[in-house]
Design a protein around this motif. Sequence first.
Motif, PDB file in Angstrom:
ATOM      1  N   CYS A 258       0.845  -1.198   0.000  1.00 49.85           N
ATOM      2  CA  CYS A 258       0.000   0.000   0.000  1.00 49.85           C
ATOM      3  C   CYS A 258       0.879   1.246   0.000  1.00 49.85           C
ATOM      4  O   CYS A 258       1.726   1.417   0.866  1.00 49.85           O
ATOM      5  CB  CYS A 258      -0.907   0.007   1.229  1.00 49.85           C
ATOM      6  SG  CYS A 258      -1.795   1.557   1.416  1.00 49.85           S
ATOM      7  N   ARG A 259       0.675   2.117  -0.986  1.00 49.35           N
ATOM      8  CA  ARG A 259       1.470   3.364  -1.097  1.00 49.35           C
ATOM      9  C   ARG A 259       0.817   4.526  -0.353  1.00 49.35           C
ATOM     10  O   ARG A 259       1.258   5.672  -0.476  1.00 49.35           O
ATOM     11  CB  ARG A 259       1.623   3.772  -2.556  1.00 49.35           C
ATOM     12  CG  ARG A 259       2.678   3.020  -3.325  1.00 49.35           C
ATOM     13  CD  ARG A 259       2.144   1.712  -3.792  1.00 49.35           C
ATOM     14  NE  ARG A 259       2.950   1.123  -4.867  1.00 49.35           N
ATOM     15  CZ  ARG A 259       2.752  -0.094  -5.348  1.00 49.35           C
ATOM     16  NH1 ARG A 259       1.800  -0.865  -4.849  1.00 49.35           N
ATOM     17  NH2 ARG A 259       3.491  -0.558  -6.322  1.00 49.35           N
ATOM     18  N   ARG A 260      -0.283   4.287   0.320  1.00 50.00           N
ATOM     19  CA  ARG A 260      -0.985   5.311   1.097  1.00 50.00           C
ATOM     20  C   ARG A 260      -1.397   6.513   0.244  1.00 50.00           C
ATOM     21  O   ARG A 260      -1.355   7.651   0.682  1.00 50.00           O
ATOM     22  CB  ARG A 260      -0.132   5.764   2.293  1.00 50.00           C
ATOM     23  CG  ARG A 260       0.149   4.645   3.259  1.00 50.00           C
ATOM     24  CD  ARG A 260       1.012   5.074   4.399  1.00 50.00           C
ATOM     25  NE  ARG A 260       2.363   5.363   3.995  1.00 50.00           N
ATOM     26  CZ  ARG A 260       3.309   4.454   3.834  1.00 50.00           C
ATOM     27  NH1 ARG A 260       3.043   3.198   4.051  1.00 50.00           N
ATOM     28  NH2 ARG A 260       4.514   4.797   3.459  1.00 50.00           N
ATOM     29  N   CYS A 261      -1.783   6.234  -1.006  1.00 51.62           N
ATOM     30  CA  CYS A 261      -2.184   7.332  -1.895  1.00 51.62           C
ATOM     31  C   CYS A 261      -3.597   7.819  -1.584  1.00 51.62           C
ATOM     32  O   CYS A 261      -3.999   8.883  -2.024  1.00 51.62           O
ATOM     33  CB  CYS A 261      -2.100   6.883  -3.346  1.00 51.62           C
ATOM     34  SG  CYS A 261      -3.286   5.578  -3.746  1.00 51.62           S
ATOM     35  N   CYS A 264      -8.371   4.960  -2.608  1.00 51.97           N
ATOM     36  CA  CYS A 264      -9.437   4.009  -2.254  1.00 51.97           C
ATOM     37  C   CYS A 264     -10.452   4.632  -1.297  1.00 51.97           C
ATOM     38  O   CYS A 264     -11.513   4.072  -1.063  1.00 51.97           O
ATOM     39  CB  CYS A 264      -8.838   2.767  -1.624  1.00 51.97           C
ATOM     40  SG  CYS A 264      -7.790   3.144  -0.203  1.00 51.97           S
ATOM     41  N   ILE A 273      -8.439   2.709   5.299  1.00 51.19           N
ATOM     42  CA  ILE A 273      -7.678   1.578   4.742  1.00 51.19           C
ATOM     43  C   ILE A 273      -6.161   1.816   4.797  1.00 51.19           C
ATOM     44  O   ILE A 273      -5.418   0.978   5.319  1.00 51.19           O
ATOM     45  CB  ILE A 273      -8.152   1.279   3.293  1.00 51.19           C
ATOM     46  CG1 ILE A 273      -9.639   0.905   3.309  1.00 51.19           C
ATOM     47  CG2 ILE A 273      -7.318   0.180   2.653  1.00 51.19           C
ATOM     48  CD1 ILE A 273     -10.303   0.912   1.939  1.00 51.19           C
ATOM     49  N   PRO A 274      -5.662   2.970   4.289  1.00 51.15           N
ATOM     50  CA  PRO A 274      -4.203   3.151   4.341  1.00 51.15           C
ATOM     51  C   PRO A 274      -3.643   3.168   5.756  1.00 51.15           C
ATOM     52  O   PRO A 274      -2.531   2.692   5.989  1.00 51.15           O
ATOM     53  CB  PRO A 274      -3.965   4.489   3.637  1.00 51.15           C
ATOM     54  CG  PRO A 274      -5.291   5.084   3.357  1.00 51.15           C
ATOM     55  CD  PRO A 274      -6.335   4.029   3.521  1.00 51.15           C
ATOM     56  N   PHE A 277      -3.195  -0.386   6.835  1.00 54.86           N
ATOM     57  CA  PHE A 277      -2.035  -1.031   6.209  1.00 54.86           C
ATOM     58  C   PHE A 277      -0.719  -0.453   6.739  1.00 54.86           C
ATOM     59  O   PHE A 277       0.291  -1.149   6.799  1.00 54.86           O
ATOM     60  CB  PHE A 277      -2.110  -0.912   4.683  1.00 54.86           C
ATOM     61  CG  PHE A 277      -3.238  -1.731   4.086  1.00 54.86           C
ATOM     62  CD1 PHE A 277      -3.712  -2.856   4.742  1.00 54.86           C
ATOM     63  CD2 PHE A 277      -3.828  -1.371   2.889  1.00 54.86           C
ATOM     64  CE1 PHE A 277      -4.754  -3.617   4.218  1.00 54.86           C
ATOM     65  CE2 PHE A 277      -4.865  -2.118   2.351  1.00 54.86           C
ATOM     66  CZ  PHE A 277      -5.336  -3.243   3.022  1.00 54.86           C
ATOM     67  N   CYS A 316      -8.344   1.453  -6.369  1.00 52.21           N
ATOM     68  CA  CYS A 316      -6.903   1.382  -6.065  1.00 52.21           C
ATOM     69  C   CYS A 316      -6.101   1.304  -7.366  1.00 52.21           C
ATOM     70  O   CYS A 316      -6.226   0.346  -8.126  1.00 52.21           O
ATOM     71  CB  CYS A 316      -6.601   0.163  -5.193  1.00 52.21           C
ATOM     72  SG  CYS A 316      -4.828  -0.045  -4.912  1.00 52.21           S
ATOM     73  N   PRO A 317      -5.255   2.312  -7.636  1.00 52.43           N
ATOM     74  CA  PRO A 317      -4.513   2.300  -8.904  1.00 52.43           C
ATOM     75  C   PRO A 317      -3.478   1.181  -8.979  1.00 52.43           C
ATOM     76  O   PRO A 317      -2.935   0.916 -10.042  1.00 52.43           O
ATOM     77  CB  PRO A 317      -3.840   3.675  -8.945  1.00 52.43           C
ATOM     78  CG  PRO A 317      -3.879   4.204  -7.563  1.00 52.43           C
ATOM     79  CD  PRO A 317      -4.967   3.494  -6.821  1.00 52.43           C
ATOM     80  N   TYR A 318      -3.207   0.534  -7.850  1.00 57.11           N
ATOM     81  CA  TYR A 318      -2.187  -0.525  -7.838  1.00 57.11           C
ATOM     82  C   TYR A 318      -2.815  -1.918  -7.802  1.00 57.11           C
ATOM     83  O   TYR A 318      -2.109  -2.915  -7.625  1.00 57.11           O
ATOM     84  CB  TYR A 318      -1.238  -0.320  -6.646  1.00 57.11           C
ATOM     85  CG  TYR A 318      -0.625   1.055  -6.683  1.00 57.11           C
ATOM     86  CD1 TYR A 318       0.416   1.341  -7.559  1.00 57.11           C
ATOM     87  CD2 TYR A 318      -1.130   2.087  -5.901  1.00 57.11           C
ATOM     88  CE1 TYR A 318       0.945   2.616  -7.638  1.00 57.11           C
ATOM     89  CE2 TYR A 318      -0.606   3.367  -5.973  1.00 57.11           C
ATOM     90  CZ  TYR A 318       0.430   3.623  -6.846  1.00 57.11           C
ATOM     91  OH  TYR A 318       0.951   4.889  -6.929  1.00 57.11           O
ATOM     92  N   ILE A 322      -7.298  -5.551  -1.606  1.00 56.47           N
ATOM     93  CA  ILE A 322      -7.506  -4.889  -0.307  1.00 56.47           C
ATOM     94  C   ILE A 322      -8.302  -5.761   0.661  1.00 56.47           C
ATOM     95  O   ILE A 322      -7.965  -5.868   1.840  1.00 56.47           O
ATOM     96  CB  ILE A 322      -8.203  -3.521  -0.517  1.00 56.47           C
ATOM     97  CG1 ILE A 322      -7.297  -2.608  -1.356  1.00 56.47           C
ATOM     98  CG2 ILE A 322      -8.541  -2.860   0.823  1.00 56.47           C
ATOM     99  CD1 ILE A 322      -7.914  -1.269  -1.724  1.00 56.47           C
TER     100      ILE A 322
HETATM  101  S1  SF4 Z   1      -5.644   3.087  -3.165  1.00 62.43           S
HETATM  102 FE1  SF4 Z   1      -4.416   1.238  -2.859  1.00 62.43          FE
HETATM  103  S2  SF4 Z   1      -2.312   1.974  -2.586  1.00 62.43           S
HETATM  104 FE2  SF4 Z   1      -3.659   3.743  -2.377  1.00 62.43          FE
HETATM  105  S3  SF4 Z   1      -4.046   3.885  -0.172  1.00 62.43           S
HETATM  106 FE3  SF4 Z   1      -5.679   2.649  -0.996  1.00 62.43          FE
HETATM  107  S4  SF4 Z   1      -4.978   0.533  -0.797  1.00 62.43           S
HETATM  108 FE4  SF4 Z   1      -3.196   1.857  -0.554  1.00 62.43          FE
END
Ligand code: SF4
Length: 335
Positions: A258-261, A264, A273-274, A277, A316-318, A322
């Motif tokens: 998780c990049r904490r962007c 989501c 969520i971030p 994680f 989530c762009p990645y 989740i």
């Molecule tokens: S969108 Fe994905 S990468 Fe970004 S905070 Fe949420 S779980 Fe983490």
Amino acid sequence: MEKRTLGRTGLKVSVIGLGGIPIQRVAGEEATAILKTALEKGINFFDTARAYTDSEVKFGVGFRGTKRPIIATKSMARDKETMARDIELSLKNLGVGTIDLYQLHNVKDRETLQKVQGPDGALAALKEARARGEINYIGITGHIPEILVEALKTGEFDTVQFPYNPVEREAEKALIPLALEMNIGMIAMKPLAGGAFKNAALAIKFLLNSPVSTIIPGVDKLDQVAENAALGQQILPLTEEEQETLNREVRQLGERFCRRCEYCQPCPQGIDIPMIFLLEGYWTRYGLQDWAVDRYRPLAKKASDCVECGLCEEKCPYNLPIREMLKESRSHLEG
Ligand code: SF4
Ligand code: SF4
């Protein structure tokens, strides 16, 4: 140890610094030995925080009687009064009359950025402390490049600290170019993606070839200090083979990292969520189980509140799984 200029502060910082999270779990004498060894190896930039329990105190004790290195700390305070109290505490804990760099810790959204800049906001306390000579420079830290870009544009900050490593490269789009343009000192936190990188030396080498001023791997063992410091002696480009090894690890890691962007968010159930994680990372990779659970407990919504609607995964762009990851976090943090 190679040194770089920390942006407009003009401070000459070692390219390898030291982050003060893991030192929390090290006993006092060993912590002092780690800090003194770091100094001997040419590390002169040390970053801690009010939020890292006894880390500031350990820095204060560890540097007693030494030639003072450059010390940075930070506070999560958002209002003026709390920040003023925190500055006072930091000065006491660190045992200094002046702190080189004081940062607003983890500014994660526009609302917070506005609040800290208001007349009763935390920034006002930092500026007053600077005018009194209690701090020299003001910085900001956070995980969301867009928010940090907005913050830098105000012109208030001398440094910016953000996660940067081979798997978290979002800062390259706008934040790093802006910091370069404005001559803002760049401090790369989580250079090993919170301990996720197996090949630490390659991850550090990647960063040393970037324009950041210093990187601050956290250490809790003496041999890590020497290993990290050695990497800052001579900066060589990554060979093709090293780049390929790194790319492989990035691909593997990227599937569950998780990049904490925050893309989501918001979750209809109100789950942060971030944050979950992030705490999961502290639990699994930093070995800070109790610390993570203590911070998880007050969260209004937990991983167990997930109803598996899947909305977050669409955003989530990645493409992180989740829901599956939340189940793992639940077993660790609620177990
Ligand atoms: S969108 Fe994905 S990468 Fe970004 S905070 Fe949420 S779980 Fe983490
Ligand atoms: S799957 Fe769970 S975490 Fe994701 S949006 Fe739905 S309830 Fe929230």
